[in-house]
Design an enzyme around this catalytic site. Structure first.
Site, PDB file in Angstrom:
ATOM      1  N   ASN A   9      44.451  27.433  38.484  1.00  6.63           N
ATOM      2  CA  ASN A   9      42.695  27.367  38.779  1.00  6.63           C
ATOM      3  C   ASN A   9      42.018  27.682  37.523  1.00  6.63           C
ATOM      4  OD1 ASN A   9      40.233  27.730  39.745  1.00  6.63           O
ATOM      5  ND2 ASN A   9      40.774  29.625  40.946  1.00  6.63           N
ATOM      6  N   TRP A  10      41.670  26.717  36.823  1.00  9.73           N
ATOM      7  CA  TRP A  10      40.927  26.853  35.351  1.00  9.73           C
ATOM      8  C   TRP A  10      39.590  27.604  35.602  1.00  9.73           C
ATOM      9  CZ3 TRP A  10      41.395  21.742  32.213  1.00  9.73           C
ATOM     10  CH2 TRP A  10      42.907  21.374  31.985  1.00  9.73           C
ATOM     11  N   LYS A  11      38.949  27.735  36.967  1.00 11.33           N
ATOM     12  CA  LYS A  11      37.936  28.320  37.015  1.00 11.33           C
ATOM     13  C   LYS A  11      36.871  27.763  36.148  1.00 11.33           C
ATOM     14  CE  LYS A  11      40.161  32.439  38.745  1.00 11.33           C
ATOM     15  NZ  LYS A  11      40.216  33.720  38.985  1.00 11.33           N
ATOM     16  N   HIS A  96      37.940  30.276  47.816  1.00 14.56           N
ATOM     17  CA  HIS A  96      38.172  31.423  46.673  1.00 14.56           C
ATOM     18  C   HIS A  96      37.297  32.560  47.051  1.00 14.56           C
ATOM     19  CE1 HIS A  96      39.060  33.001  42.797  1.00 14.56           C
ATOM     20  NE2 HIS A  96      40.205  32.352  42.893  1.00 14.56           N
ATOM     21  N   GLU A  98      36.050  34.225  44.750  1.00 14.22           N
ATOM     22  CA  GLU A  98      34.788  33.960  43.806  1.00 14.22           C
ATOM     23  C   GLU A  98      33.722  33.286  44.765  1.00 14.22           C
ATOM     24  OE1 GLU A  98      36.934  32.757  40.475  1.00 14.22           O
ATOM     25  OE2 GLU A  98      37.758  34.922  40.406  1.00 14.22           O
ATOM     26  N   GLU A 168      45.486  35.865  47.858  1.00 13.04           N
ATOM     27  CA  GLU A 168      45.164  36.466  46.465  1.00 13.04           C
ATOM     28  C   GLU A 168      44.285  37.808  46.862  1.00 13.04           C
ATOM     29  OE1 GLU A 168      44.475  32.831  43.432  1.00 13.04           O
ATOM     30  OE2 GLU A 168      42.737  33.182  44.462  1.00 13.04           O
ATOM     31  N   GLY A 174      42.387  38.634  37.690  1.00 11.11           N
ATOM     32  CA  GLY A 174      41.794  38.878  36.740  1.00 11.11           C
ATOM     33  C   GLY A 174      41.514  40.519  36.311  1.00 11.11           C
ATOM     34  N   SER A 214      46.672  37.900  38.902  1.00  8.20           N
ATOM     35  CA  SER A 214      47.415  38.538  37.638  1.00  8.20           C
ATOM     36  C   SER A 214      48.840  38.161  37.736  1.00  8.20           C
ATOM     37  CB  SER A 214      47.149  39.970  37.422  1.00  8.20           C
ATOM     38  OG  SER A 214      45.960  40.451  37.570  1.00  8.20           O
ATOM     39  N   GLY A 235      45.209  31.899  37.537  1.00  6.35           N
ATOM     40  CA  GLY A 235      44.018  31.776  37.013  1.00  6.35           C
ATOM     41  C   GLY A 235      44.290  31.927  35.464  1.00  6.35           C
ATOM     42  N   GLY A 236      43.831  33.034  34.772  1.00  2.00           N
ATOM     43  CA  GLY A 236      44.044  33.343  33.388  1.00  2.00           C
ATOM     44  C   GLY A 236      45.240  32.768  32.814  1.00  2.00           C
TER      45      GLY A 236
HETATM   46  P1  13P Z   1      44.022  35.275  37.445  1.00  2.00           P
HETATM   47  O1  13P Z   1      45.517  34.708  37.465  1.00  2.00           O
HETATM   48  O2  13P Z   1      43.326  35.324  36.423  1.00  2.00           O
HETATM   49  O3  13P Z   1      44.173  36.876  38.221  1.00  2.00           O
HETATM   50  O4  13P Z   1      43.157  34.638  38.904  1.00  2.00           O
HETATM   51  C1  13P Z   1      44.020  34.494  39.981  1.00  2.00           C
HETATM   52  C2  13P Z   1      43.042  33.412  40.692  1.00  2.00           C
HETATM   53  O5  13P Z   1      41.943  33.679  41.282  1.00  2.00           O
HETATM   54  C3  13P Z   1      43.670  32.196  40.771  1.00  2.00           C
HETATM   55  O6  13P Z   1      42.774  31.458  41.889  1.00  2.00           O
END
Ligand code: 13P
Length: 252
Positions: A9-11, A96, A98, A168, A174, A214, A235-236
């Protein structure tokens, strides 16, 4: 056998040129060294059509990070499920944390989005997870069950077959604070039980449940080793080809 999946997920990261460069690098790496799992990258909307033209979708699937809760019309700035599908994408992340926290997405809104995504032939990566306060007060199961019930329980078993779940825990996203493999397994087993209760044992056995929060090359293998963990939503660590490949290789 349910699918093993590593999804990125590149966000809201990477401009178009950077996104094309990352997708190209990833495509080259994975074509040279085939993954033992399904791999999906979920990119910002504006990247989708370009990335679709670059990647070999027999090796890397493509998804959006969201879609509208309306089919079409006067909804300035929105992107419909049909538009997502028309880029060549096959997946969409919905629910998600967020989006729930910053954009007010409720269970009802998510129901609309899920229906439209499925009606347009997209597979849905549906995210669920509790915040820290809820875990600390022992309410995580209740919260996650309500999220599942609130948005998925009106689906038919046939529709549900196109849902991938992603647990999640919000406190792990993050933050560098990963859930332990045991915490992930415990929740994933609970989720599978909830799905069995609603859609039956076969649907529960077949649904892939990903862990997100993470996840990195150094912890992926341990987390993925658990019986009810079928991969990760990253994510990251999905923003660097080497890190993402390191997580994909946890299935080797
Ligand atoms: P991180 O891997 O950066 O913690 O993010 C997880 C995430 O929200 C994937 O959708």
């Amino acid at each position: 056998m349910r699918k093993k999946i590593v999804a990125g997920n590149w966000k809201m990261n990477k401009n178009l040129q950077e996104g094309i460069a990352l997708a190209t690098e990833l495509n080259d790496i994975l074509k040279a060294d085939k993954p033992n799992c399904d791999v999906v990258i979920c990119t910002p909307f504006i990247h989708l059509a370009s990335v679709a033209g670059i990647i070999d979708q027999s090796v890397i699937g493509l998804g959006a990070e969201n879609c509208a809760d309306k089919a079409s019309g006067a909804y300035t700035g929105e992107v419909s499920a049909e538009m997502v599908k028309s880029t060549g994408a096959g997946y969409v992340i919905l629910g998600h944390s967020e989006r729930r926290a910053y954009y007010g997405e409720t269970a009802e809104i998510l129901k609309e989005k899920i229906n439209l995504a499925l009606a347009n032939g997209l597979k849905v990566i549906f995210c669920i997870g509790e915040v820290l306060e809820e875990r600390e007060s022992g309410k995580q199961n209740e919260v996650v069950e309500a999220q599942l019930a609130g948005s998925l329980f009106d689906l038919t078993a046939e529709q549900f077959a196109n849902i991938i779940l992603a647990y999640e825990p919000v406190w792990a996203i993050g933050t560098g604070k990963t859930a332990t493999a045991e915490q992930a397994e415990e929740m994933h087993a609970f989720i599978r039980g909830v799905i069995a209760g609603k859609f039956g044992a076969e649907a529960a056995e077949n649904v892939s449940i990903l862990y997100g929060g993470s996840c990195k090359p150094s912890n992926a293998k341990e987390i993925f080793s658990k019986e009810n963990v079928d991969g990760g939503l990253i994510g990251g660590a999905a923003l660097k080809a080497a890190d993402f490949k390191g997580i994909i290789d946890a299935w080797k």
